[in-house]
Design an enzyme around this catalytic site. Structure first.
Site, PDB file in Angstrom:
ATOM      1  N   CYS A  76       0.832  -1.208   0.000  1.00 52.86           N
ATOM      2  CA  CYS A  76       0.000   0.000   0.000  1.00 52.86           C
ATOM      3  C   CYS A  76       0.866   1.258   0.000  1.00 52.86           C
ATOM      4  O   CYS A  76       1.800   1.392   0.798  1.00 52.86           O
ATOM      5  CB  CYS A  76      -0.918   0.000   1.223  1.00 52.86           C
ATOM      6  N   CYS A  82      -1.064   5.640   7.222  1.00 50.50           N
ATOM      7  CA  CYS A  82      -2.367   5.114   7.615  1.00 50.50           C
ATOM      8  C   CYS A  82      -2.237   4.131   8.768  1.00 50.50           C
ATOM      9  O   CYS A  82      -1.361   3.267   8.761  1.00 50.50           O
ATOM     10  CB  CYS A  82      -3.044   4.446   6.423  1.00 50.50           C
ATOM     11  N   CYS A 165      -7.671   1.735  -0.608  1.00 49.24           N
ATOM     12  CA  CYS A 165      -7.333   0.847   0.500  1.00 49.24           C
ATOM     13  C   CYS A 165      -7.343  -0.581  -0.007  1.00 49.24           C
ATOM     14  O   CYS A 165      -8.347  -1.038  -0.565  1.00 49.24           O
ATOM     15  CB  CYS A 165      -8.332   1.012   1.652  1.00 49.24           C
ATOM     16  N   ASN A 307     -24.402 -16.657  13.789  1.00 47.44           N
ATOM     17  CA  ASN A 307     -23.331 -17.052  12.879  1.00 47.44           C
ATOM     18  C   ASN A 307     -22.872 -18.490  13.121  1.00 47.44           C
ATOM     19  O   ASN A 307     -22.612 -19.245  12.176  1.00 47.44           O
ATOM     20  CB  ASN A 307     -22.148 -16.088  13.026  1.00 47.44           C
ATOM     21  N   GLU A 323     -27.263 -13.704  23.666  1.00 41.00           N
ATOM     22  CA  GLU A 323     -26.581 -12.505  23.175  1.00 41.00           C
ATOM     23  C   GLU A 323     -27.062 -11.295  23.985  1.00 41.00           C
ATOM     24  O   GLU A 323     -28.224 -11.233  24.373  1.00 41.00           O
ATOM     25  CB  GLU A 323     -26.892 -12.320  21.682  1.00 41.00           C
ATOM     26  N   CYS A 397     -11.121 -13.132  20.256  1.00 43.84           N
ATOM     27  CA  CYS A 397     -10.541 -12.011  19.508  1.00 43.84           C
ATOM     28  C   CYS A 397      -9.475 -11.295  20.330  1.00 43.84           C
ATOM     29  O   CYS A 397      -9.007 -10.224  19.936  1.00 43.84           O
ATOM     30  CB  CYS A 397     -11.630 -11.035  19.062  1.00 43.84           C
TER      31      CYS A 397
END
Length: 440
Positions: A76, A82, A165, A307, A323, A397
């Site tokens: 990039c 960025c 991008c 999901n 949830e 995550c």
């Protein structure tokens, strides 16, 4: 008067001894740790120190004096300014190895556990993968135009001035300049705060957050752009629930999970996994590890739109999804109905709070799937009906919270960390997504 963290700028030559969890090089100067952006393990660089703190300093690479053999040229043109990516200068295979190392170090340092098996990393396409993103927008009077992009790496208070991008889906990544020109031409150019990107399988949507009402001329400009580009345009005049389609009036987004014959409909601000290709592989690995059987009753916590829940329901006897966001629960129920799935129940509950009054907590389950936010599941674990749960799959995550929770499950509840590995959900960033299997 507050004391500034910014010292007089100092240029120094340093040897990089490690890579930090956020992708910066680690050096030592007089025994003090220094984090150097743009540097890799084994390199010697000329760095400029620009932040001084009590326990560490920060700086950036001015010149690479001795390069690592793993260094590559960033693809990039905007990489240096960025802040959207942090690792484009590191070979792709080495990026995965670094993330796997971060995961294993966290298990050892935080959880004091180690997996019986290290899973091969899951990888997918490294470019054009990002289907969800928030682009900043700023009208810059001095440039007489609007800037659209991610925040700058070294100055996050500014929006990086970019023209394209490479990690965004191409329908958007190749149109950054067009978006800048579009907003520059609008009467409300100073009141457009951000653009949310949301891509489904068949359509890509943009949500324009505007702080003032849009006039007819601006609405016409946006509609013309939508018709010309084929993009869906949504407007957001207020909070998240104010989002509505501008063009077309019946705009909707969805994606398929072919292996489970499931289609999930979602709204543009709903949480969906950022990387569509990786999501398919992640679901497949999760199902393989969880191994739901026709006689199993499965609990899926932090289930979102379904999901994982709905693919699990295709194989298990029954599944309960929980949830915290009521809107996502409503759409999960709708998705179950639209896919003809009747053995999935959904509940709304804040999984960080007291769960004793929740009806599903009193039920028995054979298997458990955890997919929590970055903070992890430590508040929920002590409240869960784990007595009959033989197998837990944990999708994470954040490696630190996974390691902490792994320690809890192993030390306090008698589980064994059978296997774990990384999934490259965010190529070219330092973000570490991972998966782990626990068994009694």
């Amino acid at each position: 008067m507050a004391r500034s963290n910014r010292p007089k700028l100092i240029d120094v030559e340093v040897d990089i001894v490690d890579l930090s969890h956020d992708g910066r090089g680690v050096a030592r100067i007089d025994g003090k740790t220094v984090f150097i952006s743009g540097a890799l393990t084994g390199e010697r660089v000329l760095a400029q120190l620009d932040v001084t703190k009590r326990k560490f300093n920060e700086g950036r690479t001015l010149k690479v004096l001795q390069a690592s053999p793993l260094r590559v040229d960033p693809a990039c043109a905007h990489y240096e300014i960025c802040g959207g990516c942090a690792l484009q200068h590191l070979d792709a295979a080495a990026q995965i190895e670094a993330k796997q190392r971060v995961l294993l170090e966290n298990f050892e340092r935080i959880g004091h556990v180690s997996p019986g098996e290290i899973l091969p990393p899951l990888i997918d396409q490294p470019w054009g993968y990002r289907r969800k993103a928030r682009l900043g927008v700023k009208w810059v009077k001095a440039k007489d135009r609007a800037i659209v992009g991610f925040r700058e790496a070294d100055k996050p208070q500014f929006i990086a001035d970019i023209s394209r991008c490479l990690v965004l889906v191409p329908q958007i990544g190749e149109r950054i300049s067009e978006l800048s020109e579009l907003i520059t031409a609008m009467d409300a150019r100073e009141s457009i705060a951000q653009i949310e990107v949301a891509a489904g399988d068949e359509a890509v949507g943009l949500v324009f957050r505007h702080l003032q009402p849009l006039g007819e001329a601006d609405r016409a400009r946006l509609i013309e752009f939508a018709q010309r580009s084929g993009l869906l345009i949504f407007l957001q005049p207020g909070a998240n629930d104010s989002v509505h389609p501008l063009w077309p009036a019946d705009a909707e987004l969805s994606f398929r999970i072919p292996a489970a014959d499931v289609r999930l409909h979602f709204r543009p601000l709903d949480f969906v996994q950022v990387n569509a290709g990786m999501n398919q592989k992640m679901i497949a690995r999760t199902l393989e590890m969880l191994d739901p059987q026709p006689q199993d009753r499965v609990l899926d916590l932090f289930c979102g739109l379904g999901n994982f829940t709905l693919p699990i329901a295709r194989r298990a006897g029954s599944v309960v999804g929980v949830e915290g966001e009521a809107g996502l629960v409503a759409r999960a129920r709708d998705n179950a109905a639209q896919n003809g799935i009747s053995n999935a129940e959904f509940y709304a509950a804040d999984l960080a709070q007291d769960l004793r009054g929740e009806p599903w907590v009193k039920q028995g389950f054979d298997k458990l799937l955890l997919d929590p936010p970055r903070t992890g599941a430590d508040a929920a674990i002590p409240q869960l009906p784990l007595k009959g749960v033989k197998r837990i799959v944990y999708v994470s995550c954040h490696p630190g919270s996974l390691a902490r929770d792994a320690g809890i499950l192993v030390r306090d509840y008698g589980y064994r960390l059978v296997s774990a590995g990384v999934m490259d959900m965010f190529p070219h960033t330092a973000h570490v997504e991972s998966i782990a299997l626990f068994e009694r």
